[in-house]
Design an enzyme around this catalytic site. Structure first.
Site, PDB file in Angstrom:
ATOM      1  N   CYS A 128       2.880   5.563   0.048  1.00 48.25           N
ATOM      2  CA  CYS A 128       3.544   4.504  -0.723  1.00 48.25           C
ATOM      3  C   CYS A 128       4.699   5.010  -1.573  1.00 48.25           C
ATOM      4  CB  CYS A 128       2.530   3.799  -1.617  1.00 48.25           C
ATOM      5  SG  CYS A 128       1.223   2.961  -0.702  1.00 48.25           S
TER       6      CYS A 128
ATOM      7  N   HIS B  67       5.055  -5.161  -1.271  1.00 43.64           N
ATOM      8  CA  HIS B  67       5.023  -3.697  -1.212  1.00 43.64           C
ATOM      9  C   HIS B  67       5.390  -3.229   0.198  1.00 43.64           C
ATOM     10  CE1 HIS B  67       3.899   0.392  -1.538  1.00 43.64           C
ATOM     11  NE2 HIS B  67       2.586   0.274  -1.446  1.00 43.64           N
TER      12      HIS B  67
ATOM     13  N   CYS C 234       1.162   5.329  -7.009  1.00 42.68           N
ATOM     14  CA  CYS C 234      -0.010   5.955  -6.391  1.00 42.68           C
ATOM     15  C   CYS C 234       0.212   6.028  -4.889  1.00 42.68           C
ATOM     16  CB  CYS C 234      -1.281   5.177  -6.725  1.00 42.68           C
ATOM     17  SG  CYS C 234      -1.281   3.466  -6.144  1.00 42.68           S
TER      18      CYS C 234
END
Length: 382
Positions: free
Chosen positions: A89, A338, A368
């Site tokens: 991510c 996202h 994270c």
């Protein structure tokens, strides 16, 4: 001393699953933001030293080093190379770090960084699906070294988020209140036009598609991800499509090419934490960054922490003591989405523009990442 400056930062709107950006080839999404950041920065494309892009699940239309392919699809010089980064991510935030490190090392002067992801066409964990064809049920299955160290425990972001909610005693209602606030903040930001300067429309898609009308009552009616758990889909980030780009330049390049610096990279680092909890690394990563810089969490005018799940942000808030009013002020991934590989530079683009809009000086960003890691970047508006 060499300084690294952000001279431009742009992003596409974030498309929702099967929304306005879903038919777009990932290469073309990447080319779109590359073309615009080069244009806005005023740098001649022949003066770019490298292109570093983040992308997760680099298969199909995202395979073959999409950083290089997107640069070429933008119509720019073949002499400029490109490389693709996968730090899950945080991939495009890591792209910024690699770009900044190259400039600090004196091996480059201008680097286009960014990321791209089309999760509608290439669903999350598509690479794992392919892996199963070759006998790997998960990335760690069959690894003797991993099993010796961590056993056969389930490694999952969903399990990690549930474990965080339990360890930090975060109730379902707390999680849903944060999620509701994310939507409310995002909708207000869109209504006030806060994202207009940073967004490069793609075709008819000009506005983030994720924010929705919701309520605590609607959220309370959803089924939890696991029986007896606290998480529902309402407190998780959305599956999304999008691209973003940040152009970095040395102080020498700023002067040589007549560029306008907008922010200075003050600090960049990454740290790891328990890979079973997976999503807790922003906590030690932030502590590490504060120790290295001698700064306090109260020094920051704005913070962007990726809302992979609501408990990630709420546990971080508990541990750092940050003011929630300064964190994700325009909403986060729960509302805005996202697009994995693009999220790092998407958040940085928003952080930069909001510092400029509000007159703030210091911004901190952390994400994270799969495997239990996290990046931290500190920028200073100039």
């Amino acid at each position: 001393m060499t300084e690294v400056y952000i001279v431009d930062a742009v992003r596409t709107p974030v498309g929702k699953k099967n929304g306005g950006l879903s038919p777009v080839h990932p290469i073309d999404l990447g080319a779109h933001v590359i073309r615009e950041t080069v244009r806005r920065s005023g740098i001649g494309p022949e003066n770019v030293d490298d292109v570093i892009f983040g992308c997760v699940d680099a298969i199909g239309g995202q395979a073959g080093n999409i950083a290089r392919l997107a640069w070429l699809a933008a119509g720019y010089p073949e002499a400029v190379p490109g490389v693709t980064v996968d730090r899950q991510c945080g991939s495009s935030q890591q792209a910024v770090h690699f770009g900044a490190q190259a400039i600090l090392a004196g091996t480059a002067d201008v680097i286009v960084t960014g990321g791209v992801q089309n999760m509608s066409r290439i669903p999350i964990s598509s690479a794992m699906v392919v892996g199963k064809q070759y006998g790997f049920d998960t990335p760690t299955s069959g690894s003797e070294g991993w099993t010796r160290r961590y056993g056969d425990e389930e490694v999952s972001q969903f399990r990690g988020a549930e474990m965080i909610a339990e360890k930090w005693d975060l109730s379902r209602e707390e999680l849903e209140r944060w999620a509701l606030q994310s939507h409310q903040r995002a909708k207000s930001a869109i209504a006030e036009g806060r994202f207009e300067r940073e967004i490069v429309p793609f075709g008819d898609t000009a506005v983030d598609e994720g924010p929705r009308e919701t309520s605590l009552e609607k959220m309370a009616s959803l089924q939890t991800l696991v029986e007896g758990g606290r998480l529902t889909a309402a407190v998780a980030s959305q599956i999304s499509d999008g691209a973003s780009a940040v152009t970095l330049a040395s102080g020498e390049a700023v002067e040589k090419y007549g560029l306008t610096p907008r922010a200075r990279i003050h600090h960049l680092s990454a740290r790891g934490d328990d890979p079973i909890f997976m999503l807790t690394a922003p906590i030690p990563a932030t502590r590490h960054a504060l120790e290295k810089t001698g700064m306090s969490i109260d020094d920051f005018d704005l913070v962007e922490i990726n809302e992979a799940f609501a408990p990630v942000v709420l546990a971080w808030l508990k541990e750092t003591g940050a003011d929630p009013a300064r964190v994700n002020v325009n909403g986060g991934a729960i509302a805005l989405g996202h697009p994995l590989g693009a999220t790092g530079t998407k958040l940085m683009t928003t952080l930069l523009h909001e510092l400029e809009r509000t007159g703030g000086r210091w911004g901190l960003q952390t994400i994270c990442e799969g495997g239990g890691t996290a990046n931290v970047t500190i920028i200073e508006r100039v």
